[in-house]
Design a protein around this motif. Structure first.
Motif, PDB file in Angstrom:
ATOM      1  N   LEU A   1       0.839  -1.189   0.000  1.00 35.49           N
ATOM      2  CA  LEU A   1       0.000   0.000   0.000  1.00 35.49           C
ATOM      3  C   LEU A   1       0.873   1.237   0.000  1.00 35.49           C
ATOM      4  O   LEU A   1       1.859   1.314   0.719  1.00 35.49           O
ATOM      5  CB  LEU A   1      -0.908   0.018   1.241  1.00 35.49           C
ATOM      6  CG  LEU A   1      -1.825  -1.191   1.421  1.00 35.49           C
ATOM      7  CD1 LEU A   1      -2.532  -1.082   2.754  1.00 35.49           C
ATOM      8  CD2 LEU A   1      -2.812  -1.280   0.286  1.00 35.49           C
ATOM      9  N   ASP A   2       0.529   2.180  -0.800  1.00 39.64           N
ATOM     10  CA  ASP A   2       1.267   3.440  -0.867  1.00 39.64           C
ATOM     11  C   ASP A   2       0.543   4.435   0.037  1.00 39.64           C
ATOM     12  O   ASP A   2      -0.563   4.856  -0.239  1.00 39.64           O
ATOM     13  CB  ASP A   2       1.298   3.952  -2.309  1.00 39.64           C
ATOM     14  CG  ASP A   2       2.159   5.193  -2.470  1.00 39.64           C
ATOM     15  OD1 ASP A   2       2.650   5.714  -1.451  1.00 39.64           O
ATOM     16  OD2 ASP A   2       2.328   5.632  -3.612  1.00 39.64           O
ATOM     17  N   ARG A   3       1.173   4.794   1.123  1.00 40.04           N
ATOM     18  CA  ARG A   3       0.544   5.705   2.082  1.00 40.04           C
ATOM     19  C   ARG A   3       0.565   7.150   1.626  1.00 40.04           C
ATOM     20  O   ARG A   3      -0.086   7.990   2.218  1.00 40.04           O
ATOM     21  CB  ARG A   3       1.228   5.586   3.439  1.00 40.04           C
ATOM     22  CG  ARG A   3       0.943   4.280   4.113  1.00 40.04           C
ATOM     23  CD  ARG A   3       1.449   4.298   5.511  1.00 40.04           C
ATOM     24  NE  ARG A   3       1.150   3.024   6.142  1.00 40.04           N
ATOM     25  CZ  ARG A   3       1.386   2.771   7.392  1.00 40.04           C
ATOM     26  NH1 ARG A   3       1.923   3.681   8.155  1.00 40.04           N
ATOM     27  NH2 ARG A   3       1.092   1.596   7.900  1.00 40.04           N
ATOM     28  N   ALA A   4       1.299   7.472   0.601  1.00 40.03           N
ATOM     29  CA  ALA A   4       1.361   8.847   0.122  1.00 40.03           C
ATOM     30  C   ALA A   4       0.059   9.241  -0.572  1.00 40.03           C
ATOM     31  O   ALA A   4      -0.298  10.408  -0.613  1.00 40.03           O
ATOM     32  CB  ALA A   4       2.531   9.026  -0.835  1.00 40.03           C
ATOM     33  N   LYS A   5      -0.646   8.274  -1.118  1.00 36.05           N
ATOM     34  CA  LYS A   5      -1.903   8.562  -1.801  1.00 36.05           C
ATOM     35  C   LYS A   5      -3.043   8.452  -0.807  1.00 36.05           C
ATOM     36  O   LYS A   5      -3.185   7.452  -0.119  1.00 36.05           O
ATOM     37  CB  LYS A   5      -2.126   7.588  -2.955  1.00 36.05           C
ATOM     38  CG  LYS A   5      -1.123   7.731  -4.063  1.00 36.05           C
ATOM     39  CD  LYS A   5      -1.431   6.756  -5.163  1.00 36.05           C
ATOM     40  CE  LYS A   5      -0.392   6.858  -6.257  1.00 36.05           C
ATOM     41  NZ  LYS A   5      -0.627   5.884  -7.328  1.00 36.05           N
ATOM     42  N   LYS A   6      -3.856   9.480  -0.750  1.00 34.79           N
ATOM     43  CA  LYS A   6      -5.005   9.469   0.149  1.00 34.79           C
ATOM     44  C   LYS A   6      -6.271   9.538  -0.678  1.00 34.79           C
ATOM     45  O   LYS A   6      -6.303  10.178  -1.729  1.00 34.79           O
ATOM     46  CB  LYS A   6      -4.947  10.657   1.109  1.00 34.79           C
ATOM     47  CG  LYS A   6      -3.802  10.579   2.078  1.00 34.79           C
ATOM     48  CD  LYS A   6      -3.845  11.722   3.045  1.00 34.79           C
ATOM     49  CE  LYS A   6      -2.684  11.608   4.020  1.00 34.79           C
ATOM     50  NZ  LYS A   6      -2.664  12.717   4.962  1.00 34.79           N
ATOM     51  N   ALA A   7      -7.278   8.905  -0.189  1.00 34.08           N
ATOM     52  CA  ALA A   7      -8.569   8.954  -0.871  1.00 34.08           C
ATOM     53  C   ALA A   7      -9.153  10.358  -0.709  1.00 34.08           C
ATOM     54  O   ALA A   7      -9.244  10.878   0.399  1.00 34.08           O
ATOM     55  CB  ALA A   7      -9.513   7.919  -0.291  1.00 34.08           C
ATOM     56  N   VAL A   8      -9.508  10.947  -1.820  1.00 38.19           N
ATOM     57  CA  VAL A   8     -10.100  12.276  -1.804  1.00 38.19           C
ATOM     58  C   VAL A   8     -11.591  12.115  -2.068  1.00 38.19           C
ATOM     59  O   VAL A   8     -11.981  11.577  -3.106  1.00 38.19           O
ATOM     60  CB  VAL A   8      -9.462  13.183  -2.883  1.00 38.19           C
ATOM     61  CG1 VAL A   8     -10.117  14.545  -2.897  1.00 38.19           C
ATOM     62  CG2 VAL A   8      -7.969  13.283  -2.662  1.00 38.19           C
ATOM     63  N   PRO A   9     -12.417  12.546  -1.128  1.00 38.18           N
ATOM     64  CA  PRO A   9     -13.855  12.401  -1.350  1.00 38.18           C
ATOM     65  C   PRO A   9     -14.310  13.302  -2.495  1.00 38.18           C
ATOM     66  O   PRO A   9     -13.809  14.416  -2.676  1.00 38.18           O
ATOM     67  CB  PRO A   9     -14.471  12.847  -0.026  1.00 38.18           C
ATOM     68  CG  PRO A   9     -13.447  13.707   0.602  1.00 38.18           C
ATOM     69  CD  PRO A   9     -12.120  13.202   0.130  1.00 38.18           C
ATOM     70  N   LYS A  10     -15.228  12.783  -3.280  1.00 38.48           N
ATOM     71  CA  LYS A  10     -15.775  13.571  -4.376  1.00 38.48           C
ATOM     72  C   LYS A  10     -16.901  14.423  -3.819  1.00 38.48           C
ATOM     73  O   LYS A  10     -17.883  13.906  -3.294  1.00 38.48           O
ATOM     74  CB  LYS A  10     -16.283  12.672  -5.492  1.00 38.48           C
ATOM     75  CG  LYS A  10     -15.172  11.940  -6.202  1.00 38.48           C
ATOM     76  CD  LYS A  10     -15.714  11.138  -7.353  1.00 38.48           C
ATOM     77  CE  LYS A  10     -14.566  10.416  -8.039  1.00 38.48           C
ATOM     78  NZ  LYS A  10     -15.034   9.607  -9.168  1.00 38.48           N
ATOM     79  N   LEU A  11     -16.737  15.715  -3.913  1.00 42.52           N
ATOM     80  CA  LEU A  11     -17.746  16.638  -3.410  1.00 42.52           C
ATOM     81  C   LEU A  11     -18.595  17.125  -4.565  1.00 42.52           C
ATOM     82  O   LEU A  11     -18.078  17.465  -5.623  1.00 42.52           O
ATOM     83  CB  LEU A  11     -17.070  17.827  -2.727  1.00 42.52           C
ATOM     84  CG  LEU A  11     -16.174  17.498  -1.548  1.00 42.52           C
ATOM     85  CD1 LEU A  11     -15.509  18.770  -1.030  1.00 42.52           C
ATOM     86  CD2 LEU A  11     -16.965  16.847  -0.442  1.00 42.52           C
TER      87      LEU A  11
END
Length: 109
Positions: A15-25
């Motif tokens: 898992l790459d911890r640098a990438k975060k899930a960005v919620p779609k607003l």
């Protein structure tokens, strides 16, 4: 330059911890603020409300007021819910102070 930190989970997936899930607003729902025609509210008062509360120019306020007069209903502006509610409340207060029965409502666009 350093590498992003990785972590191996129980299934041997890196898992790459640098990438975060960005919620779609999605943009907020908009509401039309409506002014209703009546036989008592002065036309110049409606124009003044459109200029002061809704920030229309004198010519656009006059055009909207005439549309309300001829069609019984007109859109003063379109706003997110909280702003639309504030504008409805302000118009209602101004009309009450001036002793006019001007009705101002809002509905989803």
């Amino acid at each position: 330059m350093s590498r992003p930190k990785t972590h191996q989970d129980d299934n041997n997936v890196v898992l790459d911890r640098a990438k975060k899930a960005v919620p779609k607003l999605k943009p907020p729902q908009l509401f039309k603020v409506l002014l209703h025609n009546d036989d008592y509210t002065a036309m110049d008062f409606v124009v003044a409300v459109l200029e002061t509360v809704f920030h229309h120019t004198e010519s656009s306020a006059t055009r909207i007021m005439l549309n309300i007069h001829h069609n019984g209903l007109g859109i003063a502006g379109v706003y997110p819910a909280d702003i639309a509610e504030t504008k409805v409340k302000k118009v209602t207060e101004l009309a009450k102070e001036a002793q006019y029965p001007l009705l101002c409502t809002m509905e989803p666009e």
